[in-house]
Design a protein around this motif. Structure first.
Motif, short mmCIF file in Angstrom:
data_model
loop_
_atom_site.label_atom_id
_atom_site.label_comp_id
_atom_site.label_asym_id
_atom_site.label_seq_id
_atom_site.Cartn_x
_atom_site.Cartn_y
_atom_site.Cartn_z
N LEU A 1 0.82 -1.21 0.00
CA LEU A 1 0.00 0.00 0.00
C LEU A 1 0.86 1.26 0.00
O LEU A 1 0.36 2.37 0.16
CB LEU A 1 -0.93 -0.01 1.21
N GLY A 2 2.18 1.08 -0.14
CA GLY A 2 3.06 2.24 -0.26
C GLY A 2 3.18 3.06 1.01
O GLY A 2 3.47 4.25 0.97
N ILE A 3 2.94 2.41 2.16
CA ILE A 3 3.06 3.16 3.41
C ILE A 3 4.53 3.38 3.76
O ILE A 3 4.91 4.42 4.28
CB ILE A 3 2.29 2.44 4.53
N VAL A 4 5.36 2.38 3.48
CA VAL A 4 6.80 2.58 3.63
C VAL A 4 7.47 2.17 2.32
O VAL A 4 6.93 1.35 1.57
CB VAL A 4 7.40 1.75 4.79
N LYS A 5 8.64 2.75 2.07
CA LYS A 5 9.36 2.40 0.85
C LYS A 5 10.66 1.69 1.22
O LYS A 5 11.38 2.13 2.10
CB LYS A 5 9.68 3.67 0.06
N GLY A 6 10.90 0.56 0.58
CA GLY A 6 12.17 -0.14 0.80
C GLY A 6 12.09 -1.13 1.94
O GLY A 6 11.29 -0.99 2.87
N ARG A 7 12.96 -2.15 1.86
CA ARG A 7 12.90 -3.23 2.84
C ARG A 7 13.36 -2.80 4.22
O ARG A 7 12.82 -3.22 5.23
CB ARG A 7 13.76 -4.41 2.36
N LYS A 8 14.39 -1.93 4.23
CA LYS A 8 14.92 -1.48 5.52
C LYS A 8 13.85 -0.73 6.30
O LYS A 8 13.61 -0.98 7.49
CB LYS A 8 16.15 -0.60 5.25
N ALA A 9 13.18 0.20 5.58
CA ALA A 9 12.14 1.00 6.24
C ALA A 9 11.00 0.10 6.71
O ALA A 9 10.46 0.29 7.81
CB ALA A 9 11.62 2.06 5.28
N ALA A 10 10.66 -0.89 5.89
CA ALA A 10 9.57 -1.80 6.26
C ALA A 10 9.94 -2.56 7.53
O ALA A 10 9.14 -2.70 8.45
CB ALA A 10 9.27 -2.77 5.12
#
Lengths: 333, 334
Positions: B122-131
């Motif tokens: 859903l594009g709430i966070v970008k990238g694996r690290k941020a997720a």
């Protein structure tokens, strides 16, 4: 006093052996069940309460060691025909899921007949139906309708009452009730326990109730055994258990039950989760969650301390090192 | 506080299959003309016996099952008549926590995966690290500390209480305004139930998330919705609704009175000396053949011939709460 106990469980151990590990579901349980009374076995899921009660019928799986004495016979030594006759006519059981305990493709009446005939081939159908009708009326069901019904035509509460009537068919001296009302609503639950109490008083049937609900225990039990991680940690008269619970686990369970009668401002949960039964903690099984644990609790298994009719397995009651270590802790800060 | 959601005259009728003999196909009225308002940031406890329609109501609220009658308004907009965009927003803002946490989580996905996928999709966070960072923060906010330790765990490695915490973390990950929790603690160990209730309370207070707490257990309803509302359902109808405290202090509907009498008090002396159940009949009627008039009348000690079996009582204000009973005022006296 000796004769007032109908069942004596002595040092019972039940292990389930799985690939590569052993689950100690019941560890060294000794418990005497008073005749004609209702004893509740309380604990959370996985504490071994169902394993303990199925052992009383010598039923199901698991490696059993120890003894269960019933009228000077060791149930765990019964075999074959003797065991088959013993089950249901001496000790019967009401299971949690009446849905799956009744045969879905057989009318209720036929199930009563089949059960009776398994134990006594000579009795006439008419006599069995008569007895079944009496029992069904006793549990407040209409025998004409119910005997002709298939289980799916009855509600959950009605099926559970059919199971209770069926459990009494052979006049057993002991009835085990394994969470008999979990799937039912409070009104049906209340009615079923009223019926069970009446049976307990009028037929003098000994009852063993397995439950996790302290509200039900308060309503029906005479004696309470609290189980944790396969062990009985406390046993006492129901009023003492509620008014003066001794084991910190019992206290925790009672204190963590929300009540309708109060604002629940002072209730708090027990920290942590029950242990893995394959890998129990050293010393007292409860010490990792115990608010009053001292170093001794992680080293030594507490012995059962008997006081009057009651029992508690906790170092806080009488272990000399516990008191010493408590003092050290106080001095140390 | 305004209404977050308004449930207007909602009915749900299920058509069953025709029987073999060819008689008319029976209908089950799971919900009949339910009216309910969920204020923003509030907790509404919905209680009733099994089969009273409380789960159906929950499913209608989260948009899983379209009612056969009535409307559900969310911010004034009809839930089942929304544009696709708005419905997508709705799905994020209204979450559900189910009774069986084991079935609600994919057994093949680790906790970290289960929580990261919706965030990324859903594009709430970008990238694996941020997720990953976000998932750890979420786990810690539901009491699974340290969060890193839970990332690689699979549902079967967790206790019931821990799994339900993961479900709550997943529900709050999309910053919802409402969570429908259907019997969230009945599958949790008794000693851990309270901590899940406390967690839901704190999510309500700190994040302002409204809760619809569906249960058959009045004691836990009282615990969690002490400052909120209580809705009592019977056979698909709302029979009493109001501030929980005032409803429990002065229960008006005879069904609620019976229910309250039946709850065992955790005290041996009280539990043994209570009056008998004020009920004429123990058993619930068949859901496909509901009694005429007030559906409670065959069991009701107050039922009066000529009225209760003919007229369906409407919800009306009696004192501080809304009650659907012809004799709600009389019940007050008795």
């Amino acid at each position: 006093m000796e004769d007032s106990y109908i069942l004596k469980i002595a040092n019972l151990n039940v292990d389930y052996v799985t690939r590569g590990s052993v689950v100690h579901a019941v560890s060294d349980v000794s418990l005497s069940i008073p005749a004609g009374k209702l004893t509740a076995i309380v604990g959370e899921s996985g504490c071994g309460k169902s394993t303990l009660t199925t052992a009383l019928l010598h039923y199901g799986m698991g490696q059993r060691r120890g003894a269960i004495l019933y009228q000077d016979k060791d149930i765990l030594k019964l075999k074959g025909e003797e065991l088959r006759k013993f089950r249901w006519s001496e000790i019967s059981m009401v299971f949690q899921a009446s849905q799956s305990a009744l045969n879905p493709v057989m009318r209720v009446g036929e199930q009563f007949i089949e059960t009776y005939r398994e134990h006594d081939r000579k009795v006439s159908k008419k006599a069995i139906v008569e007895k079944a009708s009496q029992l069904l009326e006793y549990v407040r069901l209409d025998p004409k309708r119910v005997l002709q019904s298939y289980p799916h035509e009855l509600s959950g509460g009605m099926k559970q009452r059919v199971m209770i009537a069926l459990s009494l068919l052979l006049d057993p001296k002991v009835v085990i009730l394994d969470e008999p009302t979990t799937a039912l609503d409070v009104i049906t639950q209340d009615a079923i326990f009223d019926i069970l109490l009446k049976i307990n008083r009028e037929f003098n049937t000994t009852m063993i109730l397995v439950t996790h609900d302290f509200g039900i225990v308060a309503k029906v039990a005479d004696y309470v055994a609290v189980m944790y991680a396969g062990q009985v940690v406390e046993y006492n008269d129901v009023r003492r258990v509620f008014k003066r619970p001794q084991h910190p686990y019992t206290k925790g369970l009672i204190e963590s039950t929300p009540s309708l009668l109060s604002n629940n401002e002072e209730i708090s949960e027990i920290d942590g989760t029950p242990p893995d039964l394959r890998n129990k903690p050293q010393g007292c099984v409860f010490h990792p969650r115990c608010p009053i644990a001292r170093p001794i609790c992680s080293r030594e298994i507490p012995a059962a301390r008997i006081e009057g009719d009651g029992m508690v397995a906790c170092h806080a009651y009488g272990h000399p090192l516990y008191a010493q270590e408590s003092n050290i802790e106080k001095v140390g800060g | 506080m305004g209404a977050l959601m308004t449930i207007e005259n909602v009915s749900m009728t299920f058509q069953m299959k025709k029987n073999l003999i060819g008689g008319p196909a029976p209908q089950v009225h799971a919900l009949s003309e339910v009216n309910l308002e969920i204020p923003q940031g509030s907790i509404v406890a919905v209680v009733g016996e099994s089969g009273c329609g409380k789960t159906t109501l929950g499913k209608a609220i989260v948009g899983l099952q379209k009612p056969t009658g009535g409307r559900i308004l969310y911010d004034g907009e009809d839930l089942y008549n929304m544009s696709g965009d708005h419905f997508a927003q709705y799905r994020k803002q209204v979450q559900m926590v189910m009774q069986d946490s084991f079935a609600a989580l994919n057994p093949m996905r680790s906790v970290g995966q289960a929580l990261a996928v919706p965030l990324q999709k859903l594009g709430i966070v970008k990238g694996r690290k941020a997720a990953r960072d976000r998932v750890i923060a979420l786990l810690e906010s539901v009491g699974l500390v340290p969060g890193e330790q839970f990332l690689a765990k699979y549902p079967h490695q967790l206790s019931g209480g821990q799994r339900q915490r993961v479900c709550l973390a997943r529900a709050i990950s999309l910053s919802p305004r409402l969570i429908v929790a259907d019997e969230p603690v009945s599958g949790v160990d008794v000693s851990s139930r309270l901590s899940i209730l406390k967690l839901m309370s704190s999510l309500n207070k700190e994040l302002g998330i409204a809760f619809v707490y569906i249960t058959h257990d009045l004691s836990t309803a009282r615990y969690i919705a002490g400052q909120g509302k209580l809705a009592v359902m019977y056979l698909g109808r709302l029979v009493e609704f109001g501030d929980l405290q005032s409803v429990l202090d002065r229960p008006r509907h005879p069904y609620l009175r019976a229910l309250l009498t039946a709850v065992p008090a955790p005290d041996p002396d009280l539990a043994r000396n209570r009056p008998p159940l004020p009920l004429k009949d123990l058993d619930l009627p068949d859901a496909t053949r509901l009694p005429s008039g007030c559906s409670f009348h065959p069991r009701c000690p107050l039922a009066a011939a000529g009225r209760c079996e003919q007229e369906v009582p409407q919800l009306h204000m009696v004192g501080a709460s809304a009650v659907a009973c012809h004799f709600a005022d009389m019940a007050d006296i008795s």
